[in-house]
Write a protein that holds these residues in place. Structure first.
Motif, short mmCIF file in Angstrom:
data_model
loop_
_atom_site.label_atom_id
_atom_site.label_comp_id
_atom_site.label_asym_id
_atom_site.label_seq_id
_atom_site.Cartn_x
_atom_site.Cartn_y
_atom_site.Cartn_z
N ASP A 219 0.82 -1.21 0.00
CA ASP A 219 0.00 0.00 0.00
C ASP A 219 0.86 1.27 0.00
N TRP A 220 2.10 1.13 -0.47
CA TRP A 220 2.97 2.30 -0.62
C TRP A 220 3.21 2.60 -2.09
N ALA A 221 3.68 3.81 -2.35
CA ALA A 221 3.99 4.19 -3.72
C ALA A 221 5.06 5.28 -3.72
N TYR A 222 5.63 5.53 -4.89
CA TYR A 222 6.51 6.69 -5.05
C TYR A 222 5.64 7.87 -5.50
N HIS A 223 5.82 9.00 -4.86
CA HIS A 223 5.01 10.18 -5.16
C HIS A 223 5.90 11.26 -5.77
N VAL A 224 5.40 11.89 -6.81
CA VAL A 224 6.21 12.87 -7.54
C VAL A 224 5.65 14.27 -7.29
N GLU A 263 10.77 16.41 -7.09
CA GLU A 263 11.11 15.55 -5.95
C GLU A 263 10.32 14.26 -6.04
N ILE A 264 10.93 13.19 -5.57
CA ILE A 264 10.21 11.92 -5.46
C ILE A 264 10.27 11.48 -4.01
N THR A 265 9.10 11.24 -3.44
CA THR A 265 9.06 10.73 -2.08
C THR A 265 8.50 9.31 -2.11
N ARG A 266 8.65 8.62 -0.99
CA ARG A 266 8.20 7.24 -0.91
C ARG A 266 7.38 7.11 0.36
N HIS A 271 -1.52 8.57 1.60
CA HIS A 271 -1.05 9.81 2.23
C HIS A 271 0.28 10.25 1.61
N PRO A 272 0.22 10.79 0.41
CA PRO A 272 1.47 11.21 -0.25
C PRO A 272 2.31 12.15 0.60
N ASP A 273 1.64 13.01 1.40
CA ASP A 273 2.37 13.99 2.21
C ASP A 273 3.29 13.34 3.23
N ALA A 274 2.97 12.11 3.60
CA ALA A 274 3.71 11.48 4.70
C ALA A 274 4.98 10.78 4.23
N GLY A 275 5.31 10.88 2.92
CA GLY A 275 6.47 10.14 2.42
C GLY A 275 7.80 10.77 2.75
N GLU A 276 8.86 9.95 2.61
CA GLU A 276 10.23 10.45 2.81
C GLU A 276 10.85 10.78 1.46
N LEU A 277 11.66 11.81 1.44
CA LEU A 277 12.31 12.22 0.18
C LEU A 277 13.29 11.15 -0.29
N GLU A 278 13.15 10.72 -1.55
CA GLU A 278 14.04 9.69 -2.10
C GLU A 278 14.98 10.27 -3.17
N PHE A 279 14.43 11.11 -4.06
CA PHE A 279 15.23 11.67 -5.16
C PHE A 279 14.85 13.14 -5.34
N THR A 280 15.78 13.93 -5.82
CA THR A 280 15.46 15.32 -6.12
C THR A 280 16.40 15.84 -7.22
N ALA A 281 15.93 16.83 -7.94
CA ALA A 281 16.77 17.48 -8.96
C ALA A 281 16.20 18.85 -9.29
N SER A 282 17.06 19.74 -9.72
CA SER A 282 16.60 21.06 -10.17
C SER A 282 16.38 21.03 -11.68
N PHE A 283 15.44 21.81 -12.15
CA PHE A 283 15.18 21.86 -13.59
C PHE A 283 16.28 22.66 -14.30
#
Lengths: 283, 185
Positions: A219-224, A263-266, A271-283
């Motif tokens: 019941d988890w997912a990666y959130h963008v 940003e990508i959180t997991r 509850h996407p807000d409750a995820g932990e940051l996994e990946f990030t990048a600037s445009f």
């Protein structure tokens, strides 16, 4: 050739089927087997995909302009067919085997036995006239109209899905092939895996691809998320497939006109807000 | 209901505008007759529309699906015309003893450099068999009779040609499904 084939026999015929090189009896036997055997069906789909690449590579010839009106008119007078009624013929439909096509190519209700009977020369003119008037009215009122009303919503949903698929296909193809597309590698904040964003700044279309992702609860997912202009907006979620890979097509148009960061959180799907940051990048 | 009808027409127009050239190209490559190719292209759009519910995105793209329908209808039409001895001509097999296919011929037949290179890598007899089947609409039995070889040999050539094309054109992800075993069940 027996009308029922084993997996071994189908495997032997599947490539010839994809090349359209089987005799009709063998073709029907392969179709019948594949409609019940997911493994053979997957072989068939894979073989057809290769032949389809040749189809796509043929030199493009523009059809005459009048064909467009002909096609639109022909489709307007045709009725959708219940997918369940056509069995395994998901990729093709044989003209000869299609009971909805009449002897002179007429389609839909005009090709039904009732209509052909009405047109038969053996019916006395008066009776034929009465039947021609009454039967269609009754058929329309009690059979055709309820049927189409029931089918309309299903057709609408199918159309919406197809349109969405078409638009997504176009965006993916464009994003991959566009000379202006940039590939932005996302830095991992925690855990492992790799992620990259293919982004075309001209059309503002983007596709995120992540691989070697860690397993996670069902019941988890990666959130963008897109960040910019003082906002941080959730633009979609994905779950890794069995190859630990996932992808997400960014929405069109982007909800933030000039995003600064992705940003990508997991975390929990609900509850996407409750995820932990996994990946990030600037445009 | 009018709105639904308008929606249907608009969606069909989009589908047509996007794919009509590809559909017509397949029909004309096989039939080599503009009038028949138009009939087949029209029927392909009608079929795709009336059978839209049977499209399965897991099996390939919309274009791949639509072209599969088109090719099937075109080959059906070609075979029907042969049976009726009605204008359609069968293509002659190329001579596998020819060492090379002329570049100009390949370029006329295929717009993709990748596909041209993949076809050049086939053996001459494989390429000859593929041409008879793909452009000529010959069945296994007909190719075997035409080339005076066993049907099993035709099948082997087509299998080998497909494997070679797959290796050249499809990115390696999973083992080719032909090589996998069926799940017992």
């Amino acid at each position: 050739m027996s009308s029922r084939m084993s997996c071994a026999q189908v495997t032997e015929h599947v490539v010839a089927y994809a090349w359209e090189a089987l005799d009709p009896e063998e073709r029907i036997a392969v179709q019948g087997h594949c409609s019940e055997c997911p493994d053979c069906d997957a072989r068939l789909a894979a073989a057809r995909r290769v032949v389809g690449l040749l189809d796509e590579a043929l030199p493009r010839v523009e059809p005459p302009t009048e064909l467009r009106a002909r096609v639109l008119q022909a489709v307007a007078s045709s009725a959708p067919v219940d997918p369940g009624a056509i069995g395994s013929e998901r990729f093709t439909a044989s003209r000869e085997a299609d009971p909805r096509v009449g002897p002179h190519g007429q389609r839909g209700w005009r090709s039904t036995p009732v209509f052909r009977w009405l047109l038969g020369p053996s019916i006395p003119p008066l009776a034929a006239a009465a039947v021609v008037l009454v039967v269609p009215l009754l058929t329309w009122a009690f059979l055709v109209r309820p049927y189409y009303e029931a089918r309309l919503s299903a057709v609408q949903a199918e159309l919406a899905r197809l349109e969405e698929q078409l638009a997504a296909d176009e965006r993916i193809e464009w994003t991959i092939r566009s000379p202006t597309t940039r590939t932005i590698a996302l830095s991992p904040a925690t855990g492992s895996g790799q992620a990259a964003l293919m982004f075309d700044p001209e059309r503002r279309w983007g596709m995120l691809i992540a691989q070697h992702l860690e397993p996670m609860p069902v019941d988890w997912a990666y959130h963008v998320w897109l960040v910019g202009g003082g906002q941080r907006l959730h633009v979609g979620s994905f779950t890794p497939d069995d190859q630990a890979t996932g992808y997400l097509l960014l929405p069109d148009p982007l909800p933030i006109a000039d995003p600064q960061r992705i940003e990508i959180t997991r975390g929990p799907t609900a509850h996407p807000d409750a995820g932990e940051l996994e990946f990030t990048a600037s445009f | 209901m009018l709105d639904v009808e308008r929606g249907r027409q608009a969606a069909l127009a989009t589908l047509y505008d996007r794919y009509s050239a590809a559909v017509y190209s397949v029909a004309i490559a096989i039939l080599r007759d503009p009038s028949r190719a138009q009939d087949v292209a029209q029927e392909a759009f009608v079929r795709s529309w009336t059978h839209a519910g049977s499209f399965d995105a897991d099996r390939g793209s919309v274009l791949n699906w639509l072209l599969g329908i088109t090719r099937h209808l075109a080959i059906d039409e070609l075979r029907r015309a042969w049976r009726a001895a009605d204008r359609a001509e069968r293509i002659e097999p190329s001579d596998p003893a020819d060492p090379e296919l002329p570049d100009a011929l390949l370029e006329r037949k295929w717009r993709s450099q990748e596909v041209r290179e993949a076809l050049v890598r086939l053996s001459p007899v494989q390429r000859q068999t593929v041409e008879l089947v793909y452009f000529g609409g010959y069945t296994l039995t007909e190719v075997a009779a035409r080339l005076e070889i066993p049907t099993g040999t035709v099948k082997s050539r087509l299998n080998a040609a497909l494997a070679s094309l797959r290796a050249a054109l499809v990115p390696p992800e999973a083992p080719a499904p032909e090589a996998q075993q069926c799940r017992p069940g």
